[in-house]
Design a protein around this motif. Structure first.
Motif, PDB file in Angstrom:
ATOM      1  N   GLN A  49      46.170  52.308  47.555  1.00  0.00           N
ATOM      2  CA  GLN A  49      46.694  51.125  46.272  1.00  0.00           C
ATOM      3  C   GLN A  49      48.048  50.987  46.684  1.00  0.00           C
ATOM      4  OE1 GLN A  49      45.446  51.378  42.294  1.00  0.00           O
ATOM      5  NE2 GLN A  49      47.241  52.220  41.903  1.00  0.00           N
ATOM      6  N   THR A  68      43.033  48.605  49.337  1.00  0.00           N
ATOM      7  CA  THR A  68      41.675  48.203  48.541  1.00  0.00           C
ATOM      8  C   THR A  68      42.138  47.618  47.329  1.00  0.00           C
ATOM      9  OG1 THR A  68      41.448  50.272  47.697  1.00  0.00           O
ATOM     10  CG2 THR A  68      40.268  49.768  49.957  1.00  0.00           C
ATOM     11  N   ASN A  69      43.135  47.895  46.658  1.00  0.00           N
ATOM     12  CA  ASN A  69      43.591  47.511  45.482  1.00  0.00           C
ATOM     13  C   ASN A  69      44.933  47.687  45.125  1.00  0.00           C
ATOM     14  OD1 ASN A  69      44.247  50.249  43.936  1.00  0.00           O
ATOM     15  ND2 ASN A  69      42.460  50.676  45.151  1.00  0.00           N
ATOM     16  N   TYR A  70      45.444  47.167  44.161  1.00  0.00           N
ATOM     17  CA  TYR A  70      46.791  46.975  43.630  1.00  0.00           C
ATOM     18  C   TYR A  70      47.147  47.083  42.147  1.00  0.00           C
ATOM     19  CZ  TYR A  70      47.088  42.098  42.318  1.00  0.00           C
ATOM     20  OH  TYR A  70      46.899  41.000  41.769  1.00  0.00           O
ATOM     21  N   ALA A  92      44.427  38.731  43.182  1.00  0.00           N
ATOM     22  CA  ALA A  92      43.653  39.719  43.464  1.00  0.00           C
ATOM     23  C   ALA A  92      42.289  38.828  44.229  1.00  0.00           C
ATOM     24  CB  ALA A  92      43.272  40.887  42.586  1.00  0.00           C
ATOM     25  N   LEU A  97      41.147  41.780  46.932  1.00  0.00           N
ATOM     26  CA  LEU A  97      41.623  43.137  46.152  1.00  0.00           C
ATOM     27  C   LEU A  97      41.019  43.189  44.886  1.00  0.00           C
ATOM     28  CD1 LEU A  97      45.605  42.921  47.407  1.00  0.00           C
ATOM     29  CD2 LEU A  97      43.590  44.356  48.418  1.00  0.00           C
ATOM     30  N   ARG A  98      41.132  44.585  44.556  1.00  0.00           N
ATOM     31  CA  ARG A  98      40.797  44.871  42.975  1.00  0.00           C
ATOM     32  C   ARG A  98      42.151  45.377  42.252  1.00  0.00           C
ATOM     33  NH1 ARG A  98      35.071  46.572  43.086  1.00  0.00           N
ATOM     34  NH2 ARG A  98      35.625  47.819  41.112  1.00  0.00           N
ATOM     35  N   PRO A  99      42.402  44.516  41.227  1.00  0.00           N
ATOM     36  CA  PRO A  99      43.412  45.004  40.577  1.00  0.00           C
ATOM     37  C   PRO A  99      43.254  46.008  39.531  1.00  0.00           C
ATOM     38  CG  PRO A  99      42.446  43.013  39.409  1.00  0.00           C
ATOM     39  CD  PRO A  99      41.710  43.191  40.873  1.00  0.00           C
ATOM     40  N   SER A 100      44.236  46.917  39.216  1.00  0.00           N
ATOM     41  CA  SER A 100      43.998  48.028  38.493  1.00  0.00           C
ATOM     42  C   SER A 100      45.343  47.906  37.223  1.00  0.00           C
ATOM     43  CB  SER A 100      44.115  49.326  39.058  1.00  0.00           C
ATOM     44  OG  SER A 100      45.428  49.510  39.625  1.00  0.00           O
ATOM     45  N   THR A 140      38.591  46.182  37.323  1.00  0.00           N
ATOM     46  CA  THR A 140      38.074  46.465  38.579  1.00  0.00           C
ATOM     47  C   THR A 140      38.601  47.507  39.384  1.00  0.00           C
ATOM     48  OG1 THR A 140      38.524  44.751  40.165  1.00  0.00           O
ATOM     49  CG2 THR A 140      36.580  44.294  38.327  1.00  0.00           C
ATOM     50  N   GLY A 141      39.690  47.977  39.021  1.00  0.00           N
ATOM     51  CA  GLY A 141      40.487  48.971  39.933  1.00  0.00           C
ATOM     52  C   GLY A 141      40.155  50.281  39.496  1.00  0.00           C
TER      53      GLY A 141
END
Length: 188
Positions: A49, A68-70, A92, A97-100, A140-141
C-alpha cells in the motif's frame, strides 16, 4: 504469504520524495527505489500500500504489480476528519488501485474528549466513529481499526463485515459525482 506478513505500507511517501535530495537530484533514483520495494513485494508475495503518495508515485504504480492500493485520505492524527477520499478515488479507478481511508477508532477514547489532551483544539478525529467506518468500507481499501486493545466497538465493526470477517465493500470505490467537480453546478 511469506513470514505471515499480510501487507506492507510505506507511510509518508510524499515526505520521502521531498526530503531525500537524491530522489530530486538524480534521475530515476526514486523510481529505482519504488521498483526495489515492488520486487521485494513480488518475491515475498506481499501486497504494497502506498501511503500519502504523490500523483507521480501513484502513476509509477502502473509498472509496480505488488502495489494494490494507496491511502487516499489525510493522516488520521493530523486532521480533525479525514473522510474526504472521493476525489482521490477517481484517480484510483483510472490506475486500477483501491483507495483507502487511514486507520480509525471505533470508540472515542475518554482521553480525547478532555481539553488539552492529544488532539487539543484541532478536534478529535474519532468524533464520528460510524462515519469513519462507513467511509473506510466504501473506499474499497483496507479497513483498519486503531483502537487500543480491548476498546473496539464490535457493533460498528460487525456492521461493516460478514460473519466470516469479509469486509462488505462495493465493486468500485465511492467517488465524487460530476456535479462536485463542475464549477457551474450549485450543490446547495
Amino acid at each position: 504469504v511469506a513470514n505471515g506478513m499480510q501487507g506492507f505500507e510505506n507511510d509518508f511517501l510524499n515526505y520521502n520524495l521531498l526530503s531525500v535530495p537524491l530522489f530530486r537530484k538524480v534521475y530515476d533514483s526514486s523510481s529505482k527505489w519504488l521498483r526495489g520495494m515492488n520486487a521485494a513485494g513480488l518475491k515475498h508475495r506481499v501486497p504494497i500500500q502506498m501511503c500519502m503518495g504523490l500523483p507521480s508515485d501513484l502513476m509509477a504504480s502502473l509498472e509496480l504489480d505488488a502495489v494494490t492500493n494507496y491511502r487516499a485520505s489525510t493522516d488520521y492524527a493530523l486532521s480533525g476528519e479525514n473522510i474526504d477520499v472521493g476525489g482521490s478515488a477517481l484517480l484510483a479507478l483510472g490506475l486500477g488501485l483501491r483507495p483507502s481511508k487511514d486507520n480509525f477508532w471505533t470508540r472515542r477514547p475518554e482521553s480525547a474528549i478532555e481539553t488539552g489532551k492529544p488532539w487539543g483544539d484541532r478536534g478529535n478525529p474519532g468524533c464520528n466513529c460510524v462515519l469513519n467506518a462507513m467511509v473506510a468500507t466504501l473506499s474499497t481499501g483496507p479497513f483498519g481499526i486503531a483502537d487500543k486493545a480491548g476498546s473496539t466497538n464490535t457493533t460498528i465493526v460487525a456492521q461493516a463485515c460478514r460473519r466470516d470477517g469479509l469486509i462488505i465493500q462495493p465493486d468500485r470505490p465511492a467517488t465524487y459525482i460530476d456535479a462536485m467537480l463542475d464549477s457551474t453546478t450549485s450543490l446547495g
